[in-house]
Design a protein around this motif. Structure first.
Motif, PDB file in Angstrom:
ATOM      1  N   ALA A 152       0.750  -1.149  -0.057  1.00  0.00           N
ATOM      2  CA  ALA A 152       0.028  -0.042   0.038  1.00  0.00           C
ATOM      3  C   ALA A 152       0.905   1.313  -0.038  1.00  0.00           C
ATOM      4  CB  ALA A 152      -1.098   0.105   1.121  1.00  0.00           C
ATOM      5  N   VAL A 153       2.080   1.030   0.837  1.00  0.00           N
ATOM      6  CA  VAL A 153       2.675   2.137   0.846  1.00  0.00           C
ATOM      7  C   VAL A 153       3.642   2.478  -0.535  1.00  0.00           C
ATOM      8  CG1 VAL A 153       5.073   3.283   1.740  1.00  0.00           C
ATOM      9  CG2 VAL A 153       3.233   2.447   3.389  1.00  0.00           C
ATOM     10  N   ASP A 154       3.965   1.528  -1.185  1.00  0.00           N
ATOM     11  CA  ASP A 154       4.627   1.509  -2.253  1.00  0.00           C
ATOM     12  C   ASP A 154       3.555   2.284  -3.375  1.00  0.00           C
ATOM     13  OD1 ASP A 154       6.894   0.456  -1.553  1.00  0.00           O
ATOM     14  OD2 ASP A 154       6.548  -1.408  -2.136  1.00  0.00           O
ATOM     15  N   ALA A 155       2.216   1.659  -3.365  1.00  0.00           N
ATOM     16  CA  ALA A 155       1.158   2.246  -4.428  1.00  0.00           C
ATOM     17  C   ALA A 155       1.241   3.595  -4.024  1.00  0.00           C
ATOM     18  CB  ALA A 155       0.077   1.345  -4.142  1.00  0.00           C
ATOM     19  N   GLY A 156       0.981   4.013  -2.885  1.00  0.00           N
ATOM     20  CA  GLY A 156       0.809   5.363  -2.574  1.00  0.00           C
ATOM     21  C   GLY A 156       1.994   6.318  -2.804  1.00  0.00           C
ATOM     22  N   ASN A 157       3.124   5.771  -3.063  1.00  0.00           N
ATOM     23  CA  ASN A 157       4.202   6.710  -3.069  1.00  0.00           C
ATOM     24  C   ASN A 157       4.664   6.510  -4.447  1.00  0.00           C
ATOM     25  OD1 ASN A 157       4.808   7.079  -0.452  1.00  0.00           O
ATOM     26  ND2 ASN A 157       6.905   7.157  -0.676  1.00  0.00           N
ATOM     27  N   SER A 158       3.716   6.092  -5.354  1.00  0.00           N
ATOM     28  CA  SER A 158       3.959   6.397  -6.969  1.00  0.00           C
ATOM     29  C   SER A 158       2.848   7.246  -7.456  1.00  0.00           C
ATOM     30  CB  SER A 158       4.063   4.897  -7.710  1.00  0.00           C
ATOM     31  OG  SER A 158       2.790   4.345  -7.495  1.00  0.00           O
ATOM     32  N   THR A 159       2.131   8.065  -6.623  1.00  0.00           N
ATOM     33  CA  THR A 159       0.853   8.783  -7.061  1.00  0.00           C
ATOM     34  C   THR A 159       1.294   9.705  -8.249  1.00  0.00           C
ATOM     35  OG1 THR A 159      -0.410   8.715  -4.951  1.00  0.00           O
ATOM     36  CG2 THR A 159      -0.640  10.501  -6.384  1.00  0.00           C
ATOM     37  N   THR A 160       0.548   9.937  -9.316  1.00  0.00           N
ATOM     38  CA  THR A 160       1.126  10.912 -10.211  1.00  0.00           C
ATOM     39  C   THR A 160       0.461  12.438  -9.913  1.00  0.00           C
ATOM     40  OG1 THR A 160       0.815   9.139 -11.979  1.00  0.00           O
ATOM     41  CG2 THR A 160       0.482  11.517 -12.540  1.00  0.00           C
ATOM     42  N   VAL A 161       1.319  13.219  -9.731  1.00  0.00           N
ATOM     43  CA  VAL A 161       1.099  14.745  -9.506  1.00  0.00           C
ATOM     44  C   VAL A 161       1.460  15.593 -10.637  1.00  0.00           C
ATOM     45  CG1 VAL A 161       1.652  16.649  -7.981  1.00  0.00           C
ATOM     46  CG2 VAL A 161       1.528  14.234  -7.161  1.00  0.00           C
ATOM     47  N   ILE A 162       0.376  16.154 -11.199  1.00  0.00           N
ATOM     48  CA  ILE A 162       0.494  17.027 -12.248  1.00  0.00           C
ATOM     49  C   ILE A 162       0.363  18.653 -11.940  1.00  0.00           C
ATOM     50  CG2 ILE A 162      -0.162  17.730 -14.702  1.00  0.00           C
ATOM     51  CD1 ILE A 162      -0.847  14.996 -15.080  1.00  0.00           C
ATOM     52  N   CYS A 163       1.208  19.356 -12.011  1.00  0.00           N
ATOM     53  CA  CYS A 163       1.239  20.704 -11.542  1.00  0.00           C
ATOM     54  C   CYS A 163       0.661  21.822 -12.468  1.00  0.00           C
ATOM     55  CB  CYS A 163       2.370  21.407 -11.189  1.00  0.00           C
ATOM     56  SG  CYS A 163       3.045  20.366  -9.531  1.00  0.00           S
ATOM     57  N   GLN A 164      -0.472  22.401 -12.234  1.00  0.00           N
ATOM     58  CA  GLN A 164      -0.817  23.346 -13.214  1.00  0.00           C
ATOM     59  C   GLN A 164      -0.096  24.815 -12.891  1.00  0.00           C
ATOM     60  OE1 GLN A 164      -5.519  22.224 -13.644  1.00  0.00           O
ATOM     61  NE2 GLN A 164      -5.271  24.461 -13.489  1.00  0.00           N
ATOM     62  N   ILE A 165       0.319  25.191 -14.286  1.00  0.00           N
ATOM     63  CA  ILE A 165       1.207  26.738 -14.154  1.00  0.00           C
ATOM     64  C   ILE A 165       0.210  27.404 -14.880  1.00  0.00           C
ATOM     65  CG2 ILE A 165       3.201  27.658 -15.085  1.00  0.00           C
ATOM     66  CD1 ILE A 165       3.831  25.430 -13.223  1.00  0.00           C
ATOM     67  N   GLU A 166      -0.149  28.473 -14.048  1.00  0.00           N
ATOM     68  CA  GLU A 166      -1.164  29.609 -14.462  1.00  0.00           C
ATOM     69  C   GLU A 166      -1.282  30.667 -14.059  1.00  0.00           C
ATOM     70  OE1 GLU A 166      -5.155  27.550 -13.503  1.00  0.00           O
ATOM     71  OE2 GLU A 166      -4.249  26.896 -11.658  1.00  0.00           O
ATOM     72  N   SER A 167       0.079  31.017 -13.811  1.00  0.00           N
ATOM     73  CA  SER A 167       0.504  32.449 -13.250  1.00  0.00           C
ATOM     74  C   SER A 167       1.868  33.090 -13.973  1.00  0.00           C
ATOM     75  CB  SER A 167       0.295  32.495 -11.631  1.00  0.00           C
ATOM     76  OG  SER A 167       1.662  31.927 -11.010  1.00  0.00           O
ATOM     77  N   ARG A 168       2.007  34.377 -13.674  1.00  0.00           N
ATOM     78  CA  ARG A 168       3.353  34.961 -13.906  1.00  0.00           C
ATOM     79  C   ARG A 168       4.542  34.081 -12.972  1.00  0.00           C
ATOM     80  NH1 ARG A 168       4.195  39.975 -16.594  1.00  0.00           N
ATOM     81  NH2 ARG A 168       2.312  40.936 -17.246  1.00  0.00           N
ATOM     82  N   ALA A 169       4.010  33.888 -11.760  1.00  0.00           N
ATOM     83  CA  ALA A 169       5.021  33.345 -10.918  1.00  0.00           C
ATOM     84  C   ALA A 169       5.268  32.013 -11.229  1.00  0.00           C
ATOM     85  CB  ALA A 169       4.364  33.520  -9.334  1.00  0.00           C
ATOM     86  N   GLY A 170       4.263  31.233 -11.527  1.00  0.00           N
ATOM     87  CA  GLY A 170       4.259  29.811 -12.082  1.00  0.00           C
ATOM     88  C   GLY A 170       5.087  29.462 -13.141  1.00  0.00           C
ATOM     89  N   CYS A 171       5.061  30.593 -14.151  1.00  0.00           N
ATOM     90  CA  CYS A 171       5.789  30.446 -15.396  1.00  0.00           C
ATOM     91  C   CYS A 171       7.228  30.765 -15.044  1.00  0.00           C
ATOM     92  CB  CYS A 171       5.518  31.485 -16.339  1.00  0.00           C
ATOM     93  SG  CYS A 171       3.923  30.937 -17.073  1.00  0.00           S
TER      94      CYS A 171
END
Length: 238
Positions: A126-145
């Motif tokens: 379960a820990v191995d499965a949880g630690n491979s979660t796909t995380v996609i970050c939205q870039i939607e500001s000047r700061a983010g760029c």
């Protein structure tokens, strides 16, 4: 997620599991529950995940905030990954990833939720499965760029997703195709490609895919269940 294969999905803004079943049956590669801009409580999200699993449709959720409880709730339900709005700095990205990880992170563990097979997986799996979660970050500001490369370099960030509407607003514009916005989109997608991460975009129409694929995008969220329904209804009336 990685590689040059194009992945086609759509946002889901209506809390009905049948929509997920229909999208999965139509062969979409994934869907994204829009819990940022549409009314989804935890119970509804729970049922949507069950529907997604029944048709083998990878289901992401665009969470409304980066609170630890919000992240844990979505992941415990067994979503395939998170699309996270307004990631504006490397610190944001590091904090976000930490909240999705058990090891070297701060996610609270229980073996009882769906993601862990209701106790059947045991702690290590379960820990191995949880630690491979796909995380996609939205870039939607000047700061983010400005911070896009630092965000992309964070271990555990699987991809960058350009939110052109909010990006336009951060430039003081109301046109997602304004030159400044398109230049920023090109830059962010290039950064994702350079570091071997997924580059994603939200599009209003599938006919735009080729243009953004040329920029390096491979993960396309096209319209939503509502826009598909509206187009179909308008087509009837034509």
């Amino acid at each position: 997620m990685h590689g040059t294969t194009h992945q086609i999905g759509t946002f889901v803004k209506t809390g009905a599991p049948q929509i997920i079943e229909i999208l999965g049956g139509a062969g979409l590669h994934f869907a994204v529950i829009d819990a940022e801009h549409a009314p989804f409580d935890r119970s509804t999200l729970d049922i949507m995940v069950i529907a997604a699993r029944s048709v083998g449709l990878p289901l992401f959720v665009r969470i409304p905030d980066m609170q630890a409880a919000t992240i844990q709730s979505a992941l415990d339900l067994g979503v395939s990954g998170l699309l996270v709005p307004h990631v504006d700095s490397g610190d944001d990205a590091r904090r976000l990833v930490a909240r999705t990880r058990f090891l070297d992170g701060e996610r609270g563990f229980s073996s009882s939720p769906r993601f862990a097979g209701y106790g059947a997986m045991g702690m290590k799996r379960a820990v191995d499965a949880g630690n491979s979660t796909t995380v996609i970050c939205q870039i939607e500001s000047r700061a983010g760029c400005a911070a896009a490369r630092e965000i992309a370099d964070v271990d555990g960030v699987a991809g960058l997703f350009v939110g052109r509407a909010d990006l336009a607003l951060s430039f003081g514009l109301t046109d997602a195709r304004a030159p400044d916005v398109m230049r920023a989109t090109v830059d962010v997608l290039a950064i994702a490609r350079d570091v071997g991460k997924t580059g994603g975009v939200a599009l209003g129409d599938a006919r735009e895919c080729e243009e953004f694929a040329q920029m390096g995008a491979t993960w396309f969220v096209i319209g939503s269940d509502q826009s598909l329904l509206r187009k179909g209804a308008l087509g009837l009336m034509a």
